[in-house]
Design a protein around this motif. Structure first.
Motif, short mmCIF file in Angstrom:
data_model
loop_
_atom_site.label_atom_id
_atom_site.label_comp_id
_atom_site.label_asym_id
_atom_site.label_seq_id
_atom_site.Cartn_x
_atom_site.Cartn_y
_atom_site.Cartn_z
N GLN A 202 41.64 34.60 47.06
CA GLN A 202 42.95 34.23 46.52
C GLN A 202 43.35 35.13 45.36
N ARG A 203 42.38 35.37 44.48
CA ARG A 203 42.68 36.19 43.31
C ARG A 203 42.98 37.63 43.74
N MET A 204 42.24 38.08 44.70
CA MET A 204 42.44 39.45 45.16
C MET A 204 43.80 39.61 45.86
N LYS A 205 44.14 38.59 46.63
CA LYS A 205 45.41 38.63 47.35
C LYS A 205 46.57 38.73 46.36
N ALA A 206 46.43 38.02 45.25
CA ALA A 206 47.48 38.07 44.23
C ALA A 206 47.65 39.49 43.72
N TRP A 207 46.51 40.14 43.49
CA TRP A 207 46.53 41.53 43.01
C TRP A 207 47.25 42.44 44.00
N LYS A 208 46.85 42.31 45.26
CA LYS A 208 47.39 43.12 46.33
C LYS A 208 48.89 42.89 46.49
N ASP A 209 49.25 41.62 46.63
CA ASP A 209 50.66 41.29 46.84
C ASP A 209 51.52 41.80 45.69
N ALA A 210 51.01 41.63 44.48
CA ALA A 210 51.81 42.05 43.32
C ALA A 210 52.03 43.56 43.35
N LEU A 211 50.99 44.29 43.69
CA LEU A 211 51.12 45.75 43.76
C LEU A 211 52.11 46.16 44.83
N GLU A 212 52.03 45.51 45.97
CA GLU A 212 52.93 45.88 47.06
C GLU A 212 54.36 45.49 46.76
N GLU A 213 54.54 44.30 46.24
CA GLU A 213 55.90 43.85 45.96
C GLU A 213 56.58 44.70 44.89
N SER A 214 55.76 45.25 44.00
CA SER A 214 56.36 46.06 42.93
C SER A 214 56.55 47.51 43.38
N GLY A 215 56.19 47.76 44.61
CA GLY A 215 56.40 49.09 45.16
C GLY A 215 55.33 50.09 44.80
N ILE A 216 54.31 49.64 44.13
CA ILE A 216 53.23 50.56 43.75
C ILE A 216 52.26 50.77 44.90
N GLY A 217 51.98 49.71 45.59
CA GLY A 217 51.03 49.79 46.69
C GLY A 217 49.60 49.77 46.18
N PHE A 218 48.69 49.45 47.08
CA PHE A 218 47.30 49.42 46.62
C PHE A 218 46.45 50.31 47.52
N TYR A 219 45.34 50.73 47.01
CA TYR A 219 44.49 51.64 47.77
C TYR A 219 43.07 51.10 47.83
N GLU A 220 42.38 51.51 48.85
CA GLU A 220 41.02 51.03 49.03
C GLU A 220 40.10 51.47 47.89
N HIS A 221 40.45 52.59 47.27
CA HIS A 221 39.56 53.06 46.21
C HIS A 221 39.85 52.38 44.87
N SER A 222 40.84 51.50 44.86
CA SER A 222 41.21 50.92 43.57
C SER A 222 40.63 49.53 43.33
N TRP A 223 39.69 49.14 44.16
CA TRP A 223 39.03 47.87 43.88
C TRP A 223 37.57 47.90 44.29
N ILE A 224 36.80 47.01 43.69
CA ILE A 224 35.37 46.91 43.95
C ILE A 224 35.01 45.43 44.00
N GLU A 225 34.06 45.10 44.84
CA GLU A 225 33.61 43.71 44.90
C GLU A 225 32.45 43.48 43.95
N GLY A 226 32.56 42.48 43.11
CA GLY A 226 31.47 42.13 42.20
C GLY A 226 30.81 40.83 42.64
N ASN A 227 29.94 40.32 41.82
CA ASN A 227 29.28 39.05 42.18
C ASN A 227 29.36 38.01 41.07
N TRP A 228 30.33 38.12 40.23
CA TRP A 228 30.59 37.21 39.10
C TRP A 228 29.78 37.54 37.86
N SER A 229 28.65 38.22 37.98
CA SER A 229 27.80 38.44 36.82
C SER A 229 28.30 39.61 35.97
N SER A 230 27.97 39.57 34.69
CA SER A 230 28.36 40.65 33.80
C SER A 230 27.79 41.98 34.28
#
Lengths: 351, 351
Positions: A202-230
């Motif tokens: 859900q959180r990721m989708k918000a990021w994606k949608d916001a980028l697309e709606e603002s016309g910036i678009g998102f790229y595969e290299h612009s995100w990484i999956e973490g596991n909650w830990s510092s």
DNA sequence: CTGAAAGCGCTAACAC
DNA sequence: GTGTTAGCGCTTTCAG
């Protein structure tokens, strides 16, 4: 070995007061049909003996235990922990006791056992406070018709015909993104939680949608999956800096990982928020004291818990009062954005 | 309103299998004196009906519930929370259910009520996992002789004739102090927890004793009382810098406050650990990711919980087996020092 | 107003 | 091997 002090039974009270057990029962249940003198006499004996009725025996005969089963997982994490805290408070207030079970993992497959264990202790209802991860909700469809106790589910995607209380992670993410965009950030990266978690998606989708709606678009290299830990935040940040040269800000899926990101930023000499804006998620108490203080999405887990407890009690009481059964519904709670220094690029002149 | 799916009773199983309830009872309790065929027949019915014995009814007649009462306070804090986590794991493993009560405050005075609530539900034992604060232990002496269930107390000063499991805060503090002294710090301040907490006093005493034993001595202006929160750490640090000009390091009574101290240090442009050494207490997961990473005293709360659960079960079983009763004892668990960057002045050349 | 009898779901103690 | 009787501690009819 006999115990030293035995809890007196209703029988002992009765014989000592020279009445029958029913009369004692009437007194402890505050029924009107007992004479003043008898009542007084019985109450005195109760007082003297320190008698307390057995909730167990009562549960058996009344088919009502005033006990809630709480199933949780990952108590050592801040989220489940805060939720549990809220549940204890709300349950206490409503006069319900709590039977607690912690799953050994988020995707534990011994649900059946947990269930039986709670049902065999005659809980009046169950709050399933386990985050939705992977397929750990599939069993819901397997339930053989309706169960004999109501269940309220926490922190999962709403579904038909069951009661769910969740926090709107998507909107929380959108809040954070709007803020970053307002602050003039355009190269917004994302460090997500584990993607088998519904909340992460859900959180990721918000990021994606916001980028697309603002016309910036998102790229595969612009995100990484973490596991909650510092520490996963540290690793993710290092990768992200490497693979996304223009990066000027990051939406991080929780505060712990954001802390890790900050550490990396400091090491690389990047200034926050000038060179790098950061927004976290959760608003853990420490986040206000990070260096710099962290902008983050606040979710009110104790309210979540409160709503869930109220909801299940409503259902229980409705069933018991033979009134119209309450039909299952989904409740979504809103988040708020707590703006602090880590994302205030426009106002950072005063630093 | 009748429920849709009713848990079958032993009677229904019995009649459907054409045997007496007693025989069913024998089967579910795995008694040997049932013929193979009968057993099989009964088991089939059980399977088919999805029958599970009522733990409630069993508790009543066996006078044993296999349930532990857990009393806690301040679940939203990291300590109690980690302890509870450990308790759930250990109890699950031992086959005990958990009845959870959270006090509304550390010095709540409704102990009597909490107690009755647990006893009326026939818990086999109680783990009192509330930190010792102020006079919130006075009631122990008021107990009218021995109670009908064993109690194990957590996180309090050992006392005669009761079972206590605690972490050795004093030694933990000494560990931290030795380290600071070794690193060449001589003007060591202290930010304590609230002094009505036993744990705070222990940690503070370690600081004091270490200073005196090393011949440095301590002064009233070299310490401040905090309240565990990061924001109190901020305030305490500001005062301390003001009133103790020579200050070169601080022993902080928990990690959250240490985080606050770091924020102030950064704002004042003090370098950690060169200008200011910091040691915390607790080793919360985030502390490794503070900037710089925090040296801290690690206490193993989940082990604390494990020991407590094992202890109380030992006592319960002993009572039940009519063997020699176990005499109450105190157990002290040790801490370890986790050395990180915030105190490594000697090695800080490589920063 | 009060008590006697029955029973919640199960097991212990005894018969057969 | 299996059933019968009694009872855990309490409440719910239903008499009186």
């Amino acid at each position: 070995m006999r115990r030293k002090i035995i809890r007196p039974t209703i029988k002992e009270v009765a014989s000592m007061a020279g009445v029958s057990t029913q009369t004692v029962s009437r007194v402890i249940n505050e029924r009107p049909d007992v004479s003043r003198e008898t009542r007084k006499r019985v109450q005195d004996v109760i007082e003297k003996l320190g008698y307390r009725p057995s909730a167990l025996a009562r549960s058996l005969i009344r088919r009502r235990s005033h006990t809630l089963g709480i199933v949780t997982a990952g108590l050592k994490y801040i989220g489940p922990n805060r939720t549990l805290n809220g549940i204890t408070v709300a349950a206490e207030e409503a006069g319900y006791a709590l039977l607690l079970k912690e799953l050994s993992g988020f995707d534990a497959d011994d649900n059946e056992l947990i269930f039986q264990s709670l049902l065999s202790r005659h809980v009046d209802g169950i709050i399933w406070a386990v985050p939705e991860v992977g397929k750990n909700r599939d069993w819901i469809n397997m339930l053989p018709g309706e169960l004999d106790v109501p269940i309220v589910y926490l922190t999962m995607e709403p579904r038909e015909n069951i009661s769910v209380v969740s926090i709107n992670n998507y909107l929380g993410g959108r809040l954070a993104m709007s803020h970053l965009l307002e602050q003039g950030y355009r190269h917004i990266g994302h460090i997500s939680g584990p993607l088998d978690w519904w909340e992460s998606r859900q959180r990721m989708k918000a990021w994606k949608d916001a980028l697309e709606e603002s016309g910036i678009g998102f790229y595969e290299h612009s995100w990484i999956e973490g596991n909650w830990s510092s520490s996963s935040g540290v690793q993710a940040a290092e990768k992200l800096f490497e693979q996304y040269a223009d990066l000027d800000s990051i939406l991080v899926a929780n505060d712990q990982m954001a802390l890790g990101v900050m550490q990396v930023a400091h090491q690389k000499g990047k200034r926050i928020p000038q060179d790098l804006g950061i927004v976290g998620f959760d608003d853990i108490p420490e986040s206000a004291f990070f260096w710099p203080s962290l902008t983050t999405v606040h979710q009110d887990q104790s309210n979540l818990a409160k709503v869930a407890v109220e909801e299940i009690i409503k259902i229980i009481e409705a069933e018991w009062e033979e009134s119209v059964p309450i039909s299952p519904k989904s409740i979504m709670l809103e988040t708020t954005l707590v703006v602090r220094d880590s994302s205030l690029r426009l106002a950072s002149g005063n630093k």
